[in-house]
Design a protein around this motif. Sequence first.
Motif, short mmCIF file in Angstrom:
data_model
loop_
_atom_site.label_atom_id
_atom_site.label_comp_id
_atom_site.label_asym_id
_atom_site.label_seq_id
_atom_site.Cartn_x
_atom_site.Cartn_y
_atom_site.Cartn_z
N ALA A 215 47.90 72.79 87.82
CA ALA A 215 49.23 72.93 87.23
C ALA A 215 50.26 72.06 87.96
O ALA A 215 51.31 71.73 87.41
N LYS A 216 49.95 71.69 89.20
CA LYS A 216 50.87 70.83 89.97
C LYS A 216 50.49 69.36 89.84
O LYS A 216 51.02 68.51 90.56
N GLY A 217 49.49 69.06 89.01
CA GLY A 217 49.05 67.68 88.86
C GLY A 217 48.13 67.25 89.99
O GLY A 217 47.90 66.06 90.20
N GLU A 218 47.61 68.21 90.74
CA GLU A 218 46.72 67.88 91.86
C GLU A 218 45.27 68.09 91.45
O GLU A 218 44.97 68.78 90.47
N LEU A 219 44.36 67.49 92.23
CA LEU A 219 42.94 67.66 91.98
C LEU A 219 42.48 69.04 92.41
O LEU A 219 42.99 69.58 93.41
N PRO A 220 41.49 69.62 91.71
CA PRO A 220 40.90 70.87 92.21
C PRO A 220 40.44 70.69 93.65
O PRO A 220 40.01 69.59 94.05
N ALA A 221 40.52 71.76 94.42
CA ALA A 221 40.26 71.67 95.86
C ALA A 221 38.89 71.09 96.18
O ALA A 221 38.73 70.29 97.11
N CYS A 222 37.87 71.49 95.42
CA CYS A 222 36.50 71.02 95.72
C CYS A 222 36.35 69.53 95.46
O CYS A 222 35.57 68.85 96.13
N VAL A 223 37.09 69.01 94.51
CA VAL A 223 37.05 67.57 94.21
C VAL A 223 37.74 66.80 95.31
O VAL A 223 37.25 65.80 95.84
N GLU A 224 38.91 67.32 95.69
CA GLU A 224 39.76 66.64 96.66
C GLU A 224 39.11 66.53 98.04
O GLU A 224 39.18 65.50 98.70
N VAL A 225 38.41 67.59 98.45
CA VAL A 225 37.95 67.66 99.84
C VAL A 225 36.63 66.91 100.07
O VAL A 225 36.31 66.56 101.20
N CYS A 226 35.88 66.64 99.03
CA CYS A 226 34.51 66.14 99.19
C CYS A 226 34.49 64.77 99.89
O CYS A 226 35.06 63.80 99.40
N PRO A 227 33.80 64.67 101.03
CA PRO A 227 33.79 63.41 101.77
C PRO A 227 32.86 62.37 101.16
O PRO A 227 32.91 61.21 101.55
N GLU A 228 32.02 62.79 100.22
CA GLU A 228 31.05 61.87 99.63
C GLU A 228 31.40 61.49 98.19
O GLU A 228 30.59 60.87 97.50
N SER A 229 32.58 61.88 97.73
CA SER A 229 33.02 61.54 96.37
C SER A 229 31.99 61.94 95.33
O SER A 229 31.68 61.17 94.41
N VAL A 230 31.46 63.15 95.48
CA VAL A 230 30.47 63.63 94.51
C VAL A 230 31.09 63.80 93.13
O VAL A 230 30.47 63.50 92.12
N GLN A 231 32.34 64.28 93.10
CA GLN A 231 32.95 64.62 91.81
C GLN A 231 34.03 63.63 91.38
O GLN A 231 34.80 63.13 92.21
N SER A 232 34.07 63.39 90.09
CA SER A 232 35.20 62.72 89.45
C SER A 232 35.71 63.68 88.38
O SER A 232 34.94 64.49 87.86
#
Length: 335
Positions: A215-232
Amino acid sequence: MSDPPRKLSRRAFLGGLALGAASAAAPGAARASDGYGKGGVHGRRAEELCAFLDISRCINCQQCVYACRETNGHKFPEPKKPFPKMYPNKVPVEDWSERRNVTDRLTPYNWLSIQTAEVEWQGKEYRLHIPRRCLHCQNPPCANLCPFGAARKLENGIVRIESGLCMGGAKCRAVCPWQIPQRQTGVGLYLSLMPRFAGNGVMYKCDRCFDTKVAKGELPACVEVCPESVQSIGPREEIVALAKRRAGETGGFLYGLEDNGGTNTIYLSPVPWEVLNEAVDSRGKHKPDLAAKPNVMANEENLASAVFAAPVAGLAAGVFAAAKSIRDRKGGADD
Ligand code: SF4
Ligand code: SF4
Ligand code: SF4
């Protein structure tokens, strides 16, 4: 071969969110604009928010699991004990409140877990880690068949359960092809309305950080934190194009394009999903498997139930509003 983007451009991401961000802004709010009280959102939209997970990149560091717990912990249940005795005694107590640290499966206090599969395929050995959570189905049976209208699909495609409306009957889990939602006893509306006769708690699952992040235009926490860029993550049309392109480039296999009629979570694996499904630990209750899933809502019986559920859900929303107003006057809390 080019690397996949960590995420879509901010513009594309926000474009995908624009439709639903405002409506998802208020946690727990029963507002017509987000579909609450009106039967939620039905049908599919190209702009729905969709995630792409390349599991070959996951190193099982669990950072996403803990980021989810930290970001969404304030929504976790705080049950009242002792639990009322149910009559008839057929709805089991499900109490995770003393086992909040469990991370190897989904619980009301753990909305994301990592499954590991060791497989050999075409003469090569693989050890693959698969982040598991709600897949945010395009035509979600949990939302379509919830008798109280508590599970809803928002305009941006996020499927969430309103804890203030849920009676804990677990219909959503029964109809979910992966049995994702998890019940906590001793919390929620049933305690105020029918403590000995109702569903026995509230169901919990990933809500895609709809309020805390999206709702704030931010990425979901699990996407944002991943050091291996697993998620887009981004609008479904673009994510599906990305997933197909990556599958073509790598010779990989996709999951979620058609499963349960299409999900807003698309996985890419270097080995076929039926091979992974054989190897993954889905023993015991509520550990999701990786089998191909037919569309639950294509079943005629379920379609008929959905038509029946809609007006009942509307009525339930009215009862909820009345109950909440009484509780508010008495100074009570939701859960
Ligand atoms: S994965 Fe299960 S809980 Fe999630 S939206 Fe689909 S049916 Fe509902
Ligand atoms: S999207 Fe948010 S709620 Fe869902 S698993 Fe990721 S961090 Fe948890
Ligand atoms: S943070 Fe990324 S790499 Fe670590 S477990 Fe989660 S998805 Fe895998």
